[in-house]
Design a protein around this motif. Structure first.
Motif, PDB file in Angstrom:
ATOM      1  N   GLY A 276      40.249  39.791  86.407  1.00  0.00           N
ATOM      2  CA  GLY A 276      40.223  40.621  87.602  1.00  0.00           C
ATOM      3  C   GLY A 276      38.987  41.502  87.663  1.00  0.00           C
ATOM      4  O   GLY A 276      37.939  41.195  87.103  1.00  0.00           O
ATOM      5  N   GLU A 277      39.146  42.625  88.349  1.00  0.00           N
ATOM      6  CA  GLU A 277      38.052  43.577  88.541  1.00  0.00           C
ATOM      7  C   GLU A 277      38.664  44.970  88.616  1.00  0.00           C
ATOM      8  O   GLU A 277      39.740  45.148  89.211  1.00  0.00           O
ATOM      9  N   GLU A 278      37.982  45.930  88.019  1.00  0.00           N
ATOM     10  CA  GLU A 278      38.477  47.307  88.075  1.00  0.00           C
ATOM     11  C   GLU A 278      37.731  48.091  89.139  1.00  0.00           C
ATOM     12  O   GLU A 278      36.494  48.070  89.195  1.00  0.00           O
ATOM     13  N   PHE A 279      38.466  48.792  89.974  1.00  0.00           N
ATOM     14  CA  PHE A 279      37.898  49.705  90.963  1.00  0.00           C
ATOM     15  C   PHE A 279      38.434  51.108  90.678  1.00  0.00           C
ATOM     16  O   PHE A 279      39.240  51.649  91.429  1.00  0.00           O
ATOM     17  N   LEU A 280      38.019  51.646  89.543  1.00  0.00           N
ATOM     18  CA  LEU A 280      38.383  52.990  89.080  1.00  0.00           C
ATOM     19  C   LEU A 280      39.856  53.102  88.700  1.00  0.00           C
ATOM     20  O   LEU A 280      40.377  54.210  88.605  1.00  0.00           O
ATOM     21  N   ASP A 281      40.537  51.993  88.457  1.00  0.00           N
ATOM     22  CA  ASP A 281      41.941  52.048  88.041  1.00  0.00           C
ATOM     23  C   ASP A 281      42.089  52.874  86.764  1.00  0.00           C
ATOM     24  O   ASP A 281      43.051  53.622  86.605  1.00  0.00           O
ATOM     25  N   HIS A 282      41.141  52.705  85.857  1.00  0.00           N
ATOM     26  CA  HIS A 282      41.129  53.485  84.619  1.00  0.00           C
ATOM     27  C   HIS A 282      39.782  54.198  84.458  1.00  0.00           C
ATOM     28  O   HIS A 282      39.287  54.395  83.349  1.00  0.00           O
ATOM     29  N   LEU A 292      41.279  45.853  78.699  1.00  0.00           N
ATOM     30  CA  LEU A 292      42.356  44.882  78.582  1.00  0.00           C
ATOM     31  C   LEU A 292      43.603  45.355  79.338  1.00  0.00           C
ATOM     32  O   LEU A 292      44.724  44.972  79.011  1.00  0.00           O
ATOM     33  N   PHE A 293      43.377  46.181  80.376  1.00  0.00           N
ATOM     34  CA  PHE A 293      44.463  46.618  81.227  1.00  0.00           C
ATOM     35  C   PHE A 293      44.770  45.543  82.279  1.00  0.00           C
ATOM     36  O   PHE A 293      43.988  44.614  82.508  1.00  0.00           O
ATOM     37  N   ASP A 294      45.898  45.708  82.967  1.00  0.00           N
ATOM     38  CA  ASP A 294      46.395  44.635  83.824  1.00  0.00           C
ATOM     39  C   ASP A 294      45.541  44.356  85.044  1.00  0.00           C
ATOM     40  O   ASP A 294      45.594  43.242  85.586  1.00  0.00           O
ATOM     41  N   GLU A 295      44.769  45.335  85.530  1.00  0.00           N
ATOM     42  CA  GLU A 295      43.895  45.023  86.659  1.00  0.00           C
ATOM     43  C   GLU A 295      42.866  43.956  86.299  1.00  0.00           C
ATOM     44  O   GLU A 295      42.288  43.310  87.172  1.00  0.00           O
ATOM     45  N   ILE A 371      42.067  43.556  70.559  1.00  0.00           N
ATOM     46  CA  ILE A 371      43.124  42.585  70.844  1.00  0.00           C
ATOM     47  C   ILE A 371      44.254  43.270  71.610  1.00  0.00           C
ATOM     48  O   ILE A 371      44.714  44.347  71.224  1.00  0.00           O
ATOM     49  N   ALA A 372      44.689  42.637  72.680  1.00  0.00           N
ATOM     50  CA  ALA A 372      45.880  43.087  73.406  1.00  0.00           C
ATOM     51  C   ALA A 372      46.959  42.031  73.260  1.00  0.00           C
ATOM     52  O   ALA A 372      46.710  40.835  73.450  1.00  0.00           O
ATOM     53  N   PRO A 399      53.773  51.036  84.784  1.00  0.00           N
ATOM     54  CA  PRO A 399      52.986  49.825  85.076  1.00  0.00           C
ATOM     55  C   PRO A 399      51.499  50.082  85.224  1.00  0.00           C
ATOM     56  O   PRO A 399      50.699  49.157  85.085  1.00  0.00           O
ATOM     57  N   GLY A 400      51.111  51.327  85.500  1.00  0.00           N
ATOM     58  CA  GLY A 400      49.694  51.654  85.599  1.00  0.00           C
ATOM     59  C   GLY A 400      49.021  51.865  84.260  1.00  0.00           C
ATOM     60  O   GLY A 400      47.810  52.101  84.202  1.00  0.00           O
ATOM     61  N   GLU A 401      49.777  51.790  83.179  1.00  0.00           N
ATOM     62  CA  GLU A 401      49.250  51.912  81.810  1.00  0.00           C
ATOM     63  C   GLU A 401      48.442  53.209  81.646  1.00  0.00           C
ATOM     64  O   GLU A 401      47.280  53.200  81.277  1.00  0.00           O
ATOM     65  N   THR A 402      49.111  54.315  81.905  1.00  0.00           N
ATOM     66  CA  THR A 402      48.447  55.618  81.837  1.00  0.00           C
ATOM     67  C   THR A 402      48.861  56.441  80.623  1.00  0.00           C
ATOM     68  O   THR A 402      48.187  57.411  80.285  1.00  0.00           O
ATOM     69  N   ARG A 403      49.978  56.066  79.952  1.00  0.00           N
ATOM     70  CA  ARG A 403      50.497  56.884  78.846  1.00  0.00           C
ATOM     71  C   ARG A 403      50.671  56.044  77.585  1.00  0.00           C
ATOM     72  O   ARG A 403      51.444  55.073  77.582  1.00  0.00           O
TER      73      ARG A 403
END
Length: 456
Positions: A276-282, A292-295, A371-372, A399-403
């Protein structure tokens, strides 16, 4: 399923799952891809094996892990399995159409293909970019207007062949190929800089494109701490969406060509993204190798079969490691050393046996290994640079993998760490005696790789 079906595998570089209407986007940007999902099988949780092309494709096309056989940065190791070669040895005519420099004959991706085309744009940057303040001048609409009568439109050089060129090449091959066939075509248009360069005609649009490039380059520099503004993010997402519409239009043209050639009734069509591609998700932009986040690692996967289920959704997590084993299964070919499992039981059996419960995504750039391990409930991230500080995310509650909840679930940490250790042993077992020689690109390839963000 018909005997010896044809296969067309469409890989779309950098496509986020949530950009498709069928995956939850309120705006229908890709009606043909969504149409494939409506008439086929959509996989809700498909996990890629790496966060960028070089790591994702060994997993996708060879069904072996990215870090194995010395890693994924050089030429594909000949020791890796070759499902394409297996198809070719079992009666399939095979054709590959690549637009990515890392997926070329030079890097060994032509193995097993009877026909392989490295599609290149064959363009160079305008002369003005070579002088000291040239790129700044190119960002000016006034300069663009003044120079246009003399030099023509001074737009950025295309970095990859367009989706139209890919579809043209594939359709021409389909005109003459014998059945059964397996075709793989890779579309690059969603990869930054996202511009549809051939559509840049007005001086203001061309100047804006150079401004976009300057911003993107500054954000792709790993040492850059410049924040991306909301306006810049929105501009990037807008360009990305335009590119998706364009790719989808060309896929629609390909589908019409299949109907015209009478291939639509015996051809399995698979559409998937490598990452995918990140648009400031993290907090960042692009597809950083360490992300290695879901976005990044959750990607769209759609399979349409002429006589298969329509509108079915597989909600269980699956791996792109399983894609080629699925094709081999549908084609009646032996698995021949692949590490993944066929996905066919997930839509043909009421109580399917499937061993892809934990998906591995990874980044290996020696000496670093990140590794994820993802399940439907948790994601665990281990980094060799900080081996004692793992990350654990509760995907159901967060689901946003913030914590990072690793301190709350010590038993899960131990369980996932055992999987990481097992994967590292698996990688070590395939380590070559000597490192693979590095590929030395020529000046033009180096420029394109740098402009694509692969080199600093």
């Amino acid at each position: 399923m018909m005997n010896k079906p044809n296969f067309i595998l469409l890989t779309i570089d950098t496509l986020r799952a949530d950009m498709l209407h069928s995956y939850g986007n309120a705006t229908p940007l890709a009606p043909h891809l969504d149409g494939l999902a409506a008439s086929g099988i959509r996989f809700e949780q498909a996990i890629t094996g790496g966060s960028w092309t070089q790591a994702a494709f060994p997993v996708l096309l060879t069904s072996s892990y990215a870090a194995m056989y010395g890693g994924c940065l050089g030429r594909l190791a000949p020791e890796r399995p070759s499902p394409v070669e297996t198809l070719a040895k079992n009666g399939y005519r095979t054709g590959g159409f690549s637009t990515n420099l890392h997926l070329s004959q030079r890097t060994g991706y032509n193995r097993g293909f009877h026909h392989f085309a490295d599609l290149s744009p064959g363009e160079s940057d305008p002369w003005l970019r070579q002088i000291k303040v040239g790129q700044r001048l190119l960002q000016s609409p006034i300069v663009q207007s003044l120079l246009r009568p003399i030099a023509g439109p001074l737009r950025p050089a295309r970095l990859y062949a367009s989706a139209a060129e890919v579809t043209n090449a594939l359709s021409q091959w389909l005109e003459r190929v014998e059945k059964p066939f397996f075709a793989w075509a890779h579309y690059m248009d969603l990869h930054w800089p996202y511009h549809l360069e051939e559509e840049l005609t007005h001086p203001h649009e061309i100047a804006q494109a150079w401004q976009d490039l300057a911003i993107m380059h500054s954000r792709s520099n790993s040492n850059s701490e410049l924040p991306m503004t909301t306006a810049q993010r929105d501009r990037s997402v807008e360009l990305y969406g335009q590119s998706l519409r364009y790719v989808d239009k060309q896929i629609g043209r390909l589908l019409r060509d299949l109907e015209r050639l009478g291939c639509d009734e015996d051809t399995v069509i698979i559409a998937v993204s490598d990452h995918g591609e990140e648009f400031l998700d993290h907090g960042r932009w692009g597809h950083w190798e360490s992300n290695l986040f879901d976005e990044i690692i959750r990607v769209p996967l759609i399979i349409r079969m002429p006589d298969g289920p329509a509108g079915q959704v597989v909600r269980r997590q699956v791996r792109l490691l399983d894609l080629m084993p699925t094709i081999l299964d549908l084609g009646g070919c032996p698995p021949n050393g692949v590490m993944g499992s066929s996905l066919v039981p997930l839509w043909t059996e009421s109580e399917p046996e499937y061993d892809g419960v934990a998906a591995v995504s990874e980044m290996r750039r020696d000496p670093r290994h990140r590794i994820a391990i993802r399940t439907e409930e948790f994601k665990y991230i281990w980094d060799s640079q900080q081996p004692g500080r793992p990350e654990l995310y509760d995907l159901q509650a967060d689901p946003g993998e913030t914590r990072n909840v690793s301190m709350r679930f010590p038993a899960e940490v131990r369980r996932f760490q055992a999987k990481v250790d097992a994967h590292r042993r698996r990688v070590a077992e395939t380590e070559p005696a000597a490192p693979s020689p590095e590929l030395t690109p020529d000046a033009e390839v180096t420029r394109r790789l740098r402009d694509l963000g692969y080199l600093e």
